[in-house]
Design a protein around this motif. Sequence first.
Motif, PDB file in Angstrom:
ATOM      1  N   SER A   1       0.826  -1.188   0.000  1.00 16.56           N
ATOM      2  CA  SER A   1       0.000   0.000   0.000  1.00 16.56           C
ATOM      3  C   SER A   1       0.869   1.249   0.000  1.00 16.56           C
ATOM      4  O   SER A   1       1.975   1.241   0.532  1.00 16.56           O
ATOM      5  N   ARG A   2       0.358   2.298  -0.590  1.00 18.28           N
ATOM      6  CA  ARG A   2       0.984   3.619  -0.477  1.00 18.28           C
ATOM      7  C   ARG A   2       0.274   4.325   0.681  1.00 18.28           C
ATOM      8  O   ARG A   2      -0.940   4.263   0.795  1.00 18.28           O
ATOM      9  N   PRO A   3       0.997   5.014   1.550  1.00 21.71           N
ATOM     10  CA  PRO A   3       0.357   5.637   2.711  1.00 21.71           C
ATOM     11  C   PRO A   3      -0.685   6.692   2.377  1.00 21.71           C
ATOM     12  O   PRO A   3      -1.638   6.870   3.116  1.00 21.71           O
ATOM     13  N   GLU A   4      -0.526   7.380   1.251  1.00 27.08           N
ATOM     14  CA  GLU A   4      -1.415   8.494   0.962  1.00 27.08           C
ATOM     15  C   GLU A   4      -2.660   8.109   0.172  1.00 27.08           C
ATOM     16  O   GLU A   4      -3.569   8.921   0.022  1.00 27.08           O
ATOM     17  N   THR A   5      -2.735   6.893  -0.333  1.00 28.38           N
ATOM     18  CA  THR A   5      -3.891   6.503  -1.135  1.00 28.38           C
ATOM     19  C   THR A   5      -4.086   4.998  -1.094  1.00 28.38           C
ATOM     20  O   THR A   5      -3.148   4.241  -0.863  1.00 28.38           O
ATOM     21  N   ASN A   6      -5.317   4.574  -1.331  1.00 25.20           N
ATOM     22  CA  ASN A   6      -5.631   3.148  -1.416  1.00 25.20           C
ATOM     23  C   ASN A   6      -5.760   2.688  -2.865  1.00 25.20           C
ATOM     24  O   ASN A   6      -6.050   1.521  -3.113  1.00 25.20           O
ATOM     25  N   LYS A   7      -5.539   3.578  -3.814  1.00 19.91           N
ATOM     26  CA  LYS A   7      -5.737   3.244  -5.228  1.00 19.91           C
ATOM     27  C   LYS A   7      -4.758   2.187  -5.727  1.00 19.91           C
ATOM     28  O   LYS A   7      -5.068   1.447  -6.639  1.00 19.91           O
TER      29      LYS A   7
ATOM     30  N   LYS B   1       6.199   3.040  -8.848  1.00 19.97           N
ATOM     31  CA  LYS B   1       6.382   4.401  -8.347  1.00 19.97           C
ATOM     32  C   LYS B   1       7.436   4.435  -7.254  1.00 19.97           C
ATOM     33  O   LYS B   1       7.476   3.569  -6.390  1.00 19.97           O
ATOM     34  N   GLU B   2       8.249   5.469  -7.308  1.00 19.54           N
ATOM     35  CA  GLU B   2       9.235   5.681  -6.253  1.00 19.54           C
ATOM     36  C   GLU B   2       8.544   6.193  -4.996  1.00 19.54           C
ATOM     37  O   GLU B   2       7.442   6.721  -5.059  1.00 19.54           O
ATOM     38  N   GLY B   3       9.217   6.036  -3.868  1.00 21.52           N
ATOM     39  CA  GLY B   3       8.703   6.601  -2.635  1.00 21.52           C
ATOM     40  C   GLY B   3       8.395   5.560  -1.591  1.00 21.52           C
ATOM     41  O   GLY B   3       8.846   4.419  -1.653  1.00 21.52           O
TER      42      GLY B   3
ATOM     43  N   LYS C   1       2.933  -3.939  10.341  1.00 26.12           N
ATOM     44  CA  LYS C   1       3.192  -2.973   9.275  1.00 26.12           C
ATOM     45  C   LYS C   1       4.691  -2.743   9.217  1.00 26.12           C
ATOM     46  O   LYS C   1       5.343  -2.525  10.236  1.00 26.12           O
ATOM     47  N   ASN C   2       5.232  -2.815   8.011  1.00 25.23           N
ATOM     48  CA  ASN C   2       6.635  -2.540   7.776  1.00 25.23           C
ATOM     49  C   ASN C   2       6.708  -1.537   6.625  1.00 25.23           C
ATOM     50  O   ASN C   2       5.905  -1.593   5.706  1.00 25.23           O
ATOM     51  N   GLU C   3       7.658  -0.632   6.674  1.00 26.07           N
ATOM     52  CA  GLU C   3       7.794   0.357   5.615  1.00 26.07           C
ATOM     53  C   GLU C   3       8.989   0.029   4.741  1.00 26.07           C
ATOM     54  O   GLU C   3      10.012  -0.440   5.227  1.00 26.07           O
ATOM     55  N   ALA C   4       8.819   0.259   3.463  1.00 26.57           N
ATOM     56  CA  ALA C   4       9.893   0.058   2.496  1.00 26.57           C
ATOM     57  C   ALA C   4       9.870   1.252   1.533  1.00 26.57           C
ATOM     58  O   ALA C   4       8.838   1.877   1.320  1.00 26.57           O
ATOM     59  N   TYR C   5      11.022   1.537   0.981  1.00 29.55           N
ATOM     60  CA  TYR C   5      11.159   2.656   0.053  1.00 29.55           C
ATOM     61  C   TYR C   5      11.556   2.138  -1.319  1.00 29.55           C
ATOM     62  O   TYR C   5      12.441   1.301  -1.441  1.00 29.55           O
ATOM     63  N   ALA C   6      10.876   2.620  -2.327  1.00 22.99           N
ATOM     64  CA  ALA C   6      11.178   2.239  -3.696  1.00 22.99           C
ATOM     65  C   ALA C   6      12.085   3.286  -4.324  1.00 22.99           C
ATOM     66  O   ALA C   6      11.817   4.490  -4.229  1.00 22.99           O
ATOM     67  N   VAL C   7      13.169   2.819  -4.925  1.00 21.82           N
ATOM     68  CA  VAL C   7      14.138   3.708  -5.575  1.00 21.82           C
ATOM     69  C   VAL C   7      14.437   3.171  -6.970  1.00 21.82           C
ATOM     70  O   VAL C   7      14.206   1.998  -7.265  1.00 21.82           O
TER      71      VAL C   7
END
Length: 164
Positions: free
Chosen positions: A107-113, A137-139, A157-163
């Motif tokens: 999931s992206r934190p800012e949207t469920n799309k 998408k990056e971020g 919940k775990n966070e990961a960053y796309a680069v």
Amino acid sequence: MSKVKTERNYYPHAVIAMIVGCVIACGYTIKIALDNPVEMDTYYMEKYQKVDENINHILELQEKFNAKFDLSYSTEKFQIGENSVSILLQDKEGNRIENAHVTMMLSRPETNKENRTLSPSRVENGVYSFGPFDISKEGRWQILSKIEVGELKGYHKNEAYAVK
């Protein structure tokens, strides 16, 4: 001839202007709210009504789950393109658990799309592998997990960053 001095009273004009201003502000607020709907939190991977009704039971099961099991993720970074994630589930003594029902959501934190629900593609010696899946998408991305072992349920919940 004497000049008669007339006073002007602007009080009624000010009241009407304030009422019109309030109506315009309310309409603008409603327009902004309709253009930017509230995204539902997907942490529990269920509708918020069901979570709201059962939150005490959910938190009790989560506490029991955390007391009995350890969970670790294989990644903290994604690359743009094809990726995979593995989750290691073991009890507090270090024994790996293979009979769990694991569901993962990206999931992206800012949207469920862009939410994607994934099932394990492989389970081997307590390691639940998910993928391959594409990240475009990056971020910041969230890896949300729902794990059921018997009657116990755990949410993580775990966070990961796309680069690139």
